[in-house]
Design an enzyme around this catalytic site. Structure first.
Site, short mmCIF file in Angstrom:
data_model
loop_
_atom_site.label_atom_id
_atom_site.label_comp_id
_atom_site.label_asym_id
_atom_site.label_seq_id
_atom_site.Cartn_x
_atom_site.Cartn_y
_atom_site.Cartn_z
N HIS A 229 4.49 -19.59 -24.49
CA HIS A 229 3.69 -19.24 -22.97
C HIS A 229 1.80 -20.21 -23.97
O HIS A 229 0.81 -19.99 -22.65
CB HIS A 229 3.12 -17.47 -23.29
CG HIS A 229 2.54 -16.84 -24.33
ND1 HIS A 229 3.22 -17.27 -26.45
CD2 HIS A 229 0.45 -17.36 -25.27
CE1 HIS A 229 2.05 -16.68 -27.19
NE2 HIS A 229 1.24 -16.60 -26.41
N ASP B 5 10.62 -16.90 -26.34
CA ASP B 5 8.45 -18.06 -26.05
C ASP B 5 8.58 -19.54 -27.55
O ASP B 5 8.32 -18.56 -28.27
CB ASP B 5 7.73 -16.59 -26.25
CG ASP B 5 6.39 -16.81 -26.59
OD1 ASP B 5 6.40 -18.19 -26.03
OD2 ASP B 5 5.35 -15.84 -26.86
N GLY C 240 -5.34 -16.14 -30.03
CA GLY C 240 -5.99 -17.43 -30.73
C GLY C 240 -3.95 -18.01 -31.29
O GLY C 240 -4.06 -19.21 -32.00
N SER D 266 -1.04 -17.38 -31.34
CA SER D 266 0.08 -17.98 -30.53
C SER D 266 0.01 -19.14 -31.35
O SER D 266 -0.61 -20.10 -31.69
CB SER D 266 -0.12 -17.93 -29.53
OG SER D 266 -0.32 -16.28 -28.77
N SER E 282 4.11 -15.23 -30.89
CA SER E 282 4.69 -14.99 -30.32
C SER E 282 3.38 -13.99 -29.54
O SER E 282 2.41 -14.33 -28.83
CB SER E 282 6.07 -14.22 -29.66
OG SER E 282 5.58 -13.76 -28.79
#
Length: 397
Positions: free
Chosen positions: A235, A262, A340, A342, A358
């Site tokens: 993402h 993801d 952030g 991620s 994720s």
């Protein structure tokens, strides 16, 4: 179906078989492994998990037992296998637990406590598949939205399929289960603080920017033949999006999948130097492999927003109901995270890379660190499927 605000249902204890003897047989190798654990990592495990340095060798022994015996335990119990996990005793020690829906009360494998439960793992997975199918069958604009339903997964420790919902959204969870056709007796509805969301788009650690617009975190260094790269969350960026570190262009997104999964990898320019490390404050943890850890295992994560945080693995094969679409096959931990983070790394104390960040049940302040650990849902995409799908090799030290 039953509803709870926290995990409270426990399966009955049946027997313990030779745990001390099994762990003693591995004590020499485990002691060496404990000595190799980075001091900063030991500090983080004590801070976040209450695992003191004196307890670390015995924990590592149990973690090793879980890794090496998982497949054998499943074979031993066959169709009646109901899952296995690492559990902590009241005295702070650890043990490996295996559950069965059969009548057996012991294992031929040393060091495994056996518990009898009602449902086999296969039965719970069937209910999970019905929930997935029910979510997939919904038509946007026609079907009732899954508002308030966060995620669902098989929880072997409570011998149930857990459906997590927003506070006050229990009715939405009940409707979701009923419409799916899943056996409600196998399902527990559990309320969860915050809102489930992916974690990009806030500023911060070891970070990279995407098209000079949003921010995410680097996962692990990888190669594909002679090409250098790193894995991250899908993402975070679209294919051909530009990745920058410290303002300089370092590469582009070579491939990604989101939603559904993801996962992504960024192809780097040849000038970049790949290191088998994960940032841990002012220090680094060496990446030594990618063997997946068991439910109950200690795991830490690193990201640009909340830094280095530790917790335990609480569930596997989780389906997350993100606003952008469902993502399946995630692993859930309770190490805190924020927007952030991620794409950032999840790694064990033994240096085994687990996956990339994720999302999670984030509160209005942008993280879930203020939520009790027992109610945190911090989700990561498993590393092994990313490596396999894109033909990548993990850089290890």
């Amino acid at each position: 179906m039953y509803v709870s605000n926290h995990r409270s249902r426990r399966v009955a204890r049946v027997s313990v078989s030779c745990l001390v003897a099994a762990l003693a047989a591995m004590s020499c190798g485990a002691a060496l492994a404990a000595d190799q654990v980075d001091p900063q990592l030991k500090f983080a495990m004590q801070r976040d998990l209450g695992i003191f340095p004196t307890q670390l060798p015995q924990y590592l022994q149990t973690e090793k037992l879980a890794r090496t015996q998982a497949a054998a335990i499943e074979r031993e119990f066959g169709a009646q296998f109901a899952g296995s996990w690492i559990e902590r005793n009241e005295d702070g020690s650890f043990k490996l637990v295996a559950a069965t829906s059969g009548a057996r009360k012991s294992s031929t494998l040393g060091g495994v406590e056996v518990r009898n439960v009602r449902y086999s793992l296969k039965q719970l997975q069937s209910a999970m598949e019905q929930l997935d199918a029910g979510a997939n069958a919904r038509v946007k604009g026609v079907s009732k939205p899954l508002d308030g339903v966060q995620s669902w997964y098989v929880d072997p420790r409570s011998n149930a399929v857990v459906v997590k919902v927003d506070d006050g959204a229990t009715e939405a969870g009940v409707d979701f289960v009923a419409l799916s056709g899943a056996d409600s007796a196998q399902v527990r509805i559990e309320s969860s603080p915050g809102k489930l969301q992916t974690t990009a788009n806030i500023v911060g650690g070891i970070e990279y920017s995407i098209n000079n617009a949003s921010l995410c975190s680097v996962g692990f260094s990888v190669t594909r033949g002679a090409t250098k790269g790193f894995v991250t969350a899908g993402h975070c960026g679209t294919v051909n999006a530009t990745a920058r570190i410290g303002g300089a262009v370092v590469g582009t997104f070579a491939a990604r999948v989101f939603p559904g999964n993801d996962r992504a990898w960024v192809s780097l320019t040849s000038a970049q130097t790949l290191l088998p490390r994960v940032a841990n404050g002012s220090s680094f943890v060496t990446v030594r492999g990618s063997t997946e850890a068991a439910v109950g295992a200690a795991v830490c994560r690193s990201g640009r927003t909340t830094g280095y945080q530790c917790g335990t693995i609480t569930a596997k094969n989780v389906t997350a109901n993100y606003a952008e679409g469902a993502v399946r096959g995630l692993t859930q931990g309770n190490a805190c995270m924020g927007r952030g983070d991620s794409g950032g790394s999840w790694i064990t104390s033994a240096g085994q890379a687990q996956g990339v960040m994720s999302g999670g049940n984030v509160q209005s302040n942008g993280n879930n660190c203020g939520i009790p650990a027992s109610q945190r849902s911090s989700l990561f995409e498993r590393l092994q499927p990313i490596l396999s799908q894109y033909g990548l090799s993990l850089v290890t030290g």
